[in-house]
Design a protein around this motif. Structure first.
Motif, short mmCIF file in Angstrom:
data_model
loop_
_atom_site.label_atom_id
_atom_site.label_comp_id
_atom_site.label_asym_id
_atom_site.label_seq_id
_atom_site.Cartn_x
_atom_site.Cartn_y
_atom_site.Cartn_z
N ALA A 28 -0.88 43.87 65.61
CA ALA A 28 -0.32 45.06 66.27
C ALA A 28 -0.61 45.06 67.75
CB ALA A 28 -0.89 46.32 65.63
N SER A 29 -1.42 44.11 68.20
CA SER A 29 -1.80 44.11 69.61
C SER A 29 -0.98 43.12 70.43
CB SER A 29 -3.29 43.76 69.74
OG SER A 29 -3.55 42.47 69.22
N LYS A 230 5.99 51.02 61.70
CA LYS A 230 5.00 51.53 62.65
C LYS A 230 4.44 50.43 63.52
CE LYS A 230 3.58 55.60 59.98
NZ LYS A 230 2.48 56.30 59.29
N ASP A 231 4.24 49.23 62.97
CA ASP A 231 3.70 48.14 63.78
C ASP A 231 4.72 47.72 64.84
OD1 ASP A 231 5.26 47.03 61.58
OD2 ASP A 231 4.55 45.07 62.23
N ILE A 233 6.90 49.76 66.26
CA ILE A 233 6.85 50.83 67.27
C ILE A 233 5.65 50.63 68.19
CG2 ILE A 233 6.46 53.30 67.60
CD1 ILE A 233 8.04 53.77 65.02
N LYS A 234 4.52 50.27 67.63
CA LYS A 234 3.31 50.09 68.44
C LYS A 234 3.46 48.95 69.43
CE LYS A 234 -1.72 49.85 68.04
NZ LYS A 234 -2.88 49.84 67.10
N ARG A 235 4.14 47.89 69.01
CA ARG A 235 4.32 46.74 69.90
C ARG A 235 5.44 46.94 70.90
NH1 ARG A 235 4.37 43.98 65.04
NH2 ARG A 235 6.55 43.38 65.40
N PRO A 237 7.15 50.15 72.15
CA PRO A 237 7.49 51.57 72.35
C PRO A 237 8.68 51.79 73.28
CG PRO A 237 5.48 50.99 73.53
CD PRO A 237 5.79 49.83 72.65
#
Length: 333
Positions: A28-29, A230-231, A233-235, A237
């Motif tokens: 996710a980072s 969701k992952d 979206i996190k990567r 946005p």
């Protein structure tokens, strides 16, 4: 033509398991931004996402078509398992997938119900089906199970005094939307659920009679939303924000632009994409039916279906809240 039943809850559970496994193997980072979004379309139709792309509302974000779907649950399952980057479905199907453990979030409404567009339950004009009680033992053709049409049917039966045992005697079956009118006229099904251009085309041809539609007892409402993992979206946005805002603008454009101009634009889009599709039915298009400006999602459009799903025992009571299902924070409309 084949008419099939599907175990939707089992499919949702398998999707959730696959999604959990996929998420465990995803960082996710990661810093790389994705600006090309894979998606599924619909034959002979232009989705709000496709309209947004053609109008230039998505900015740097591009869409990559990977195939077509006739099923909202299948579309969001594909997004949840990473086969596509976003998908759209009836909000009740989104809720069930969230409850099953899939890490997805709804970000913008893309279809709904109003006076111009709704889900109508039709029979041949000479059918002996006249009252709600006549539906017992009958086959109801719809595009997929566990989604909008089945939810509307259940609520209609409940409000007309059907017990859970009575409801089980009414049989929903899967029929592709492009084949529903034909199946109904050939008496392969007893009742057919028709919406959008398929409904308008069938009514223009005559010979059918509407029993009821969802607008009659539910009014105007946004019924379905686009979702992302969701992952993702996190990567990404900024990509999600550009997509969500662009789709909202496209929905507004379709609502405020003269209908003939919208249809003309749809015809141009379908011709340009070169998928060998017939544009004749587009003349029957009236509305996307999205109830709120910019496609913003409201609590009531989620809680209505949470309550229904709890009542029919498809999700545990109190396990899902509206805030678990959607967000408007990427909608810059």
């Amino acid at each position: 033509m084949t008419i099939v039943r599907r175990d939707v809850l089992a499919a949702l559970a398998l999707t959730a398991a696959a999604t959990t496994a996929a998420a465990c193997g995803t960082s996710a980072s990661g810093s790389e931004t994705t600006t090309t979004l894979r998606y599924q379309g619909s034959v002979g139709q232009v989705t709000p996402a496709e309209l947004a792309a053609d109008l230039g509302y998505l900015g740097p974000v591009k869409l990559k078509w990977v195939g077509n779907t006739i099923s909202g649950p299948q579309d969001i399952q594909s997004a949840a398992t990473g086969q596509t980057d976003f998908g759209g479905a009836f909000n009740g199907a989104v809720i069930k997938l969230v409850q099953a453990g899939a890490p997805i979030t709804a970000v913008v409404g893309y279809y709904g119900v109003d006076r111009q567009i709704n889900n109508g339950f039709f029979v041949p004009a000479d059918s002996k089906i006249r009252t709600v009680r006549d539906l017992v033992g009958k086959k109801i053709g719809m595009n997929t199970l566990g989604a909008h049409a089945e939810a509307v049917l259940d609520i209609y039966l409940q409000r007309n005094g059907f017990s859970p045992a009575d409801i089980k005697k009414v049989e929903p079956v899967v029929v592709p939307p492009v084949s529903t009118e034909q199946a109904l006229r050939a008496h392969r099904i007893d009742v057919g659920v028709l919406s959008g251009i398929f409904q308008e085309k069938a009514k223009a041809a005559g010979g059918l009679r509407e029993l009821f539609d969802d607008h009659q007892f539910l009014g105007d409402f946004t019924a379905g939303s686009y979702v992302f993992r969701k992952d993702f979206i996190k990567r990404n946005p900024a990509t999600v924000r550009a997509f969500t805002t662009g789709v909202g603008k496209a929905v507004d454009w379709a609502r405020t632009t003269p209908r003939d101009q919208v249809i003309q634009r749809f015809e141009q889009i379908i011709r340009k994409r070169g998928r060998n599709e017939d544009t004749a039915a587009l003349k029957y298009w009236k509305s996307y039916g999205v109830g709120d400006p910019h496609g913003a999602i409201q609590d009531r459009e989620i809680t209505t279906w949470i309550t229904w799903l709890e009542q029919v025992g498809q999700i545990p009571k109190g396990k899902v809240k509206a805030a678990d299902v959607y967000t408007n924070r990427f909608n810059g409309g």
